[in-house]
Design an enzyme around this catalytic site. Structure first.
Site, PDB file in Angstrom:
ATOM      1  N   GLY A 157       0.594  -1.394   0.058  1.00  0.00           N
ATOM      2  CA  GLY A 157      -0.118  -0.134  -0.006  1.00  0.00           C
ATOM      3  C   GLY A 157       1.028   1.401   0.059  1.00  0.00           C
ATOM      4  CB  CYS A 158      -0.220   4.603   1.005  1.00  0.00           C
ATOM      5  SG  CYS A 158      -1.905   5.016   0.215  1.00  0.00           S
ATOM      6  CB  ALA A 159       3.500   2.545   4.319  1.00  0.00           C
ATOM      7  CB  ALA A 160       5.076  -0.088  -0.293  1.00  0.00           C
TER       8      ALA A 160
END
Length: 385
Positions: A157-160
């Site tokens: 997701g967005c944290a990757a």
């Protein structure tokens, strides 16, 4: 030796979405009641986004026909359609590799390094799946050595991007000649859908398409001098939020659960997460915070008692590009690399949030190239000639 980001490259699709136009498209769908129409207008208008980019030209111009063999997402009358997950993923396979390669070429050009020097490739994506995948395609499309070592971080997701940089720093330390190419590409618009569900309306109001790449090495003599040194990193699961940010695969695209609790959870948890990460250190001067949405940035700013200008770079990227999932934090770091106001030695705190709810952190240090001592002599010599 300390690993550093030598350069960052970015790429977006050619189709630009104006926020007011895409708001009107979603609000004009059949069978929406007045309450839903008002909610769509309010959510889109509150997003603090002016423009985004998409691989779906028909989202900007409903009369645009897709390329032969590709699914239609919007019919000529402006009604949003619902292709199957397989059709959406086929389009990802068709277009994501080229966008990833554009960002990678941009990063390599900025590094001053030839593609032949790349020893490792780390790819990141959560909006499509195939094998052999993006890492394989980048080796082929960029003309990298067939012996390049590859790994892929998928569905984080967005944290990757921050875990990807952590992997890159570790790989850079394994051999003195290591040059690691990190590439994030996300086609979030492939999974947008017309809906009266408040969570889907929020997703439609913020997500966009884009790619970003970073060149990482631990050799100070490799590539252009300066950049962003990669220091400590951290990862923390919040005490709640496991069901508030969720990314699953449905029959008609990947399905996002993004509850209204997400900003509130981040606001409650952010001081503790950052405190554990920084320890006794003071708060850094510069911040790169993933703009999951305007309310996320507002909660981080309030939770850490940051001055409004601290998140200026994050808000600019949100305004001009929307939320491109994993690629977004690299867009912010790239803007800080170009910012003359970020001084040599300035510490940069990067934060990103992913399903779980997960907080990923990284502490970077801006390093500017040393002034060229021979430059005045060369200028004088040129003038005399």
């Amino acid at each position: 030796m300390t690993a550093r980001i030598v350069s960052i490259g970015t790429a977006v699709p050619s189709t630009e979405l104006r926020q007011d136009a895409v708001r009107d498209l979603f609000g004009a769908q059949h069978s929406l009641d007045r309450l839903t129409q008002r909610r769509i207008r309010a959510v889109f208008d509150a997003a603090d986004i002016e423009r985004r980019h998409t691989v779906l030209a028909e989202l900007a111009e409903p009369g645009t026909a897709p390329a032969p063999g590709r699914p239609r997402f919007v019919d000529p009358s402006g009604m949003i359609l619902s292709p199957t997950t397989g059709e959406r993923n086929d389009l990802y396979i068709a277009v994501a590799p080229e966008l990833a390669a554009r960002a990678a070429r941009d990063a390599l050009a900025g590094s001053g390094l030839d593609p032949s020097t790349v020893t490792h490739v780390v790819t990141v994506s959560c909006t499509g799946l195939f094998a052999p995948g993006l890492d394989h395609r980048l080796v082929r499309d960029l003309g990298l050595a067939p012996t390049v070592e590859r790994c892929h971080l998928g569905f984080i997701g967005c944290a990757a991007a921050l875990p990807a940089l952590r992997v890159a720093a570790a790989l850079a330390g394994t051999r003195p000649d290591a040059v690691v190419l990190v590439v994030c590409v996300e086609l979030c618009s492939l999974h947008l859908r017309a809906s009266s569900d408040p969570q889907q309306i929020v997703a439609a109001s913020v997500f966009a398409d884009g790619a970003a790449a970073a060149v990482v090495t631990a050799d100070p003599a490799t590539g252009r001098p300066g950049g962003l040194e990669l220091g400590r990193s951290g990862s923390a699961l919040t005490s709640e939020g496991e069901t508030d940010m969720v990314w699953t695969i449905g029959d008609h695209g990947f399905e996002m659960v993004l509850s209204a609790e997400v900003p509130r959870i981040i606001g409650r948890e952010i001081r503790g997460a950052v405190g554990r990460f920084l320890g006794d250190d003071d708060l850094p001067e510069t911040w790169a915070v993933h703009p999951g949405g305007r309310s996320v940035l507002d909660r981080v700013e309030a939770g850490l008692d940051l001055p409004p200008e601290a998140l200026a770079a994050s808000r600019r990227v949100l305004r001009d590009y929307g939320n491109m999932s994993s690629a977004t934090i690299l867009f912010i770091l790239e803007s800080l690399l170009r910012d003359d106001g970020v001084s040599d030695g300035a510490r940069v705190a990067a934060l990103a949030f992913g399903p779980g709810l997960t907080v990923e952190s990284a502490l970077l240090t801006r390093r500017r190239p040393e002034p060229d001592a021979d430059a005045p002599a060369r200028v004088a010599l040129a003038a005399s000639a």
